[in-house]
Scaffold this motif. Structure first.
Motif, PDB file in Angstrom:
ATOM      1  N   PHE A  37       0.122   2.734   5.506  1.00 49.66           N
ATOM      2  CA  PHE A  37       0.771   2.507   4.225  1.00 49.66           C
ATOM      3  C   PHE A  37       2.182   1.968   4.426  1.00 49.66           C
ATOM      4  N   ASP A  38       2.628   1.174   3.447  1.00 50.81           N
ATOM      5  CA  ASP A  38       3.981   0.624   3.461  1.00 50.81           C
ATOM      6  C   ASP A  38       5.007   1.632   2.949  1.00 50.81           C
ATOM      7  N   LEU A  39       4.562   2.511   2.061  1.00 53.26           N
ATOM      8  CA  LEU A  39       5.429   3.550   1.505  1.00 53.26           C
ATOM      9  C   LEU A  39       4.616   4.826   1.367  1.00 53.26           C
ATOM     10  N   ILE A  40       5.169   5.917   1.856  1.00 51.26           N
ATOM     11  CA  ILE A  40       4.578   7.241   1.656  1.00 51.26           C
ATOM     12  C   ILE A  40       5.543   8.023   0.796  1.00 51.26           C
ATOM     13  N   MET A  41       5.037   8.583  -0.280  1.00 56.60           N
ATOM     14  CA  MET A  41       5.868   9.299  -1.227  1.00 56.60           C
ATOM     15  C   MET A  41       5.273  10.674  -1.478  1.00 56.60           C
ATOM     16  N   VAL A  97       9.476   6.227   3.866  1.00 56.06           N
ATOM     17  CA  VAL A  97       9.011   7.517   3.368  1.00 56.06           C
ATOM     18  C   VAL A  97       9.998   7.970   2.310  1.00 56.06           C
ATOM     19  N   LEU A  98       9.492   8.328   1.151  1.00 54.36           N
ATOM     20  CA  LEU A  98      10.321   8.829   0.054  1.00 54.36           C
ATOM     21  C   LEU A  98       9.899  10.272  -0.215  1.00 54.36           C
ATOM     22  N   ILE A  99      10.791  11.195   0.121  1.00 51.37           N
ATOM     23  CA  ILE A  99      10.536  12.626  -0.086  1.00 51.37           C
ATOM     24  C   ILE A  99      11.447  13.104  -1.206  1.00 51.37           C
ATOM     25  N   ARG A 127       0.855  -1.188   0.000  1.00 51.96           N
ATOM     26  CA  ARG A 127       0.000   0.000   0.000  1.00 51.96           C
ATOM     27  C   ARG A 127       0.892   1.238   0.000  1.00 51.96           C
ATOM     28  N   VAL A 128       0.710   2.059  -1.023  1.00 53.06           N
ATOM     29  CA  VAL A 128       1.523   3.266  -1.197  1.00 53.06           C
ATOM     30  C   VAL A 128       0.603   4.484  -1.155  1.00 53.06           C
ATOM     31  N   LEU A 129       1.049   5.513  -0.466  1.00 49.86           N
ATOM     32  CA  LEU A 129       0.356   6.789  -0.446  1.00 49.86           C
ATOM     33  C   LEU A 129       1.229   7.815  -1.139  1.00 49.86           C
ATOM     34  N   GLU A 130       0.675   8.486  -2.151  1.00 50.43           N
ATOM     35  CA  GLU A 130       1.367   9.628  -2.730  1.00 50.43           C
ATOM     36  C   GLU A 130       0.626  10.883  -2.298  1.00 50.43           C
ATOM     37  N   ILE A 131       1.320  11.741  -1.582  1.00 51.56           N
ATOM     38  CA  ILE A 131       0.747  13.001  -1.121  1.00 51.56           C
ATOM     39  C   ILE A 131       1.078  14.061  -2.162  1.00 51.56           C
ATOM     40  N   GLY A 132       0.044  14.666  -2.728  1.00 51.83           N
ATOM     41  CA  GLY A 132       0.230  15.649  -3.791  1.00 51.83           C
ATOM     42  C   GLY A 132       0.426  14.967  -5.132  1.00 51.83           C
ATOM     43  N   PHE A 133      -0.557  14.166  -5.573  1.00 55.71           N
ATOM     44  CA  PHE A 133      -0.369  13.342  -6.773  1.00 55.71           C
ATOM     45  C   PHE A 133      -0.355  14.122  -8.081  1.00 55.71           C
ATOM     46  N   GLY A 134      -0.830  15.356  -8.101  1.00 59.61           N
ATOM     47  CA  GLY A 134      -0.794  16.148  -9.334  1.00 59.61           C
ATOM     48  C   GLY A 134      -1.460  15.434 -10.489  1.00 59.61           C
ATOM     49  N   ALA A 162       2.173   2.055  -9.445  1.00 59.11           N
ATOM     50  CA  ALA A 162       1.183   1.005  -9.712  1.00 59.11           C
ATOM     51  C   ALA A 162       1.688   0.051 -10.792  1.00 59.11           C
ATOM     52  N   MET A 163       2.404   0.573 -11.778  1.00 58.41           N
ATOM     53  CA  MET A 163       2.996  -0.289 -12.802  1.00 58.41           C
ATOM     54  C   MET A 163       3.998  -1.260 -12.190  1.00 58.41           C
ATOM     55  N   LEU A 164       4.596  -0.863 -11.070  1.00 59.58           N
ATOM     56  CA  LEU A 164       5.534  -1.729 -10.365  1.00 59.58           C
ATOM     57  C   LEU A 164       4.824  -2.687  -9.405  1.00 59.58           C
ATOM     58  N   GLY A 165       3.490  -2.643  -9.367  1.00 57.58           N
ATOM     59  CA  GLY A 165       2.724  -3.604  -8.589  1.00 57.58           C
ATOM     60  C   GLY A 165       2.098  -3.090  -7.313  1.00 57.58           C
ATOM     61  N   ALA A 166       2.320  -1.830  -6.983  1.00 61.56           N
ATOM     62  CA  ALA A 166       1.772  -1.279  -5.734  1.00 61.56           C
ATOM     63  C   ALA A 166       0.288  -0.955  -5.878  1.00 61.56           C
ATOM     64  N   ASP A 167      -0.401  -0.968  -4.751  1.00 61.84           N
ATOM     65  CA  ASP A 167      -1.767  -0.454  -4.655  1.00 61.84           C
ATOM     66  C   ASP A 167      -1.631   0.967  -4.123  1.00 61.84           C
ATOM     67  N   VAL A 168      -1.947   1.949  -4.961  1.00 67.26           N
ATOM     68  CA  VAL A 168      -1.613   3.337  -4.677  1.00 67.26           C
ATOM     69  C   VAL A 168      -2.857   4.160  -4.362  1.00 67.26           C
ATOM     70  N   THR A 169      -2.753   4.930  -3.297  1.00 68.39           N
ATOM     71  CA  THR A 169      -3.733   5.960  -2.988  1.00 68.39           C
ATOM     72  C   THR A 169      -3.029   7.287  -3.177  1.00 68.39           C
ATOM     73  N   GLY A 170      -3.621   8.142  -3.983  1.00 67.76           N
ATOM     74  CA  GLY A 170      -3.087   9.487  -4.150  1.00 67.76           C
ATOM     75  C   GLY A 170      -4.045  10.466  -3.518  1.00 67.76           C
ATOM     76  N   ILE A 171      -3.492  11.432  -2.798  1.00 65.98           N
ATOM     77  CA  ILE A 171      -4.331  12.472  -2.206  1.00 65.98           C
ATOM     78  C   ILE A 171      -3.775  13.827  -2.629  1.00 65.98           C
ATOM     79  N   GLU A 172      -4.683  14.727  -2.971  1.00 65.35           N
ATOM     80  CA  GLU A 172      -4.309  16.023  -3.562  1.00 65.35           C
ATOM     81  C   GLU A 172      -5.307  17.070  -3.106  1.00 65.35           C
TER      82      GLU A 172
END
Length: 168
Positions: free
Chosen positions: A126-130, A161-163, A64-71, A80-90
């Motif tokens: 989430f497993d990864l926050i980006m 966390v990936l910033i 489970r990946v969260l992208e903050i500010g998905f634009g 998602a192409m790499l297999g993650a289930d992604v939630t984007g919030i904007e």
């Protein structure tokens, strides 16, 4: 490694929909990675390949990946192409439709969810926050600390966390 991650994300194409012929199993192929690079693919594709090896399909599959500010959704759809289930919030509701459209074009709409709002409203883990090019706009330490604490509240144990910031 953090520098490599930052640089390669900065030089990804603004719309990876140009690369919709890339299948998730082929994402590590250097020629396919060059299709995703925005600037000097001969230089940055090998760097991006290293990052993809770190955030590879076996590591991200089902995570489970969260992208903050998905634009426009370019990073969400890439993950998602790499297999993650992604939630984007904007905050900006104007970009949501473009992100949804890109996910459909790339065949990953079943692994992408785009919502408008504030990440502090989320209750899931989430497993990864980006986040990319979001934190540089914060001008005071208290708000910055609040955001970092917010990340910690949403992160699974042993999550990452990936910033990625390119300054202003």
């Amino acid at each position: 490694n953090f520098f490599k991650v930052c640089c390669c994300f900065l030089f990804m194409k603004r719309n990876i929909g140009d690369s919709k012929d890339i299948k998730p199993n082929d994402i590590l192929n250097l020629e396919n990675i060059k299709k995703v690079c925005e600037w000097r693919p001969e230089l940055w594709a090998p760097v991006l390949q290293d990052v993809i090896r770190h955030y590879n399909p076996s590591k991200l599959l089902g995570k489970r990946v969260l992208e903050i500010g998905f634009g426009t959704g370019r990073y969400a759809t890439f993950l998602a192409m790499l297999g993650a289930d992604v939630t984007g919030i904007e905050h900006d509701p104007g970009t949501k439709e473009q992100a949804i459209r890109q996910a459909k074009e790339l065949g990953v709409s079943d692994r992408c969810r785009f919502i408008t709002g504030d990440f502090f409203q989320l209750k899931e883990k989430f497993d990864l926050i980006m986040t990319k090019s979001v934190l540089y706009s914060i001008n005071d330490v208290d708000t910055y600390d609040k955001w970092i604490s917010g990340f910690a509240q949403l992160l699974e144990p042993h999550g990452e966390v990936l910033i990625v910031e390119n300054g202003s």
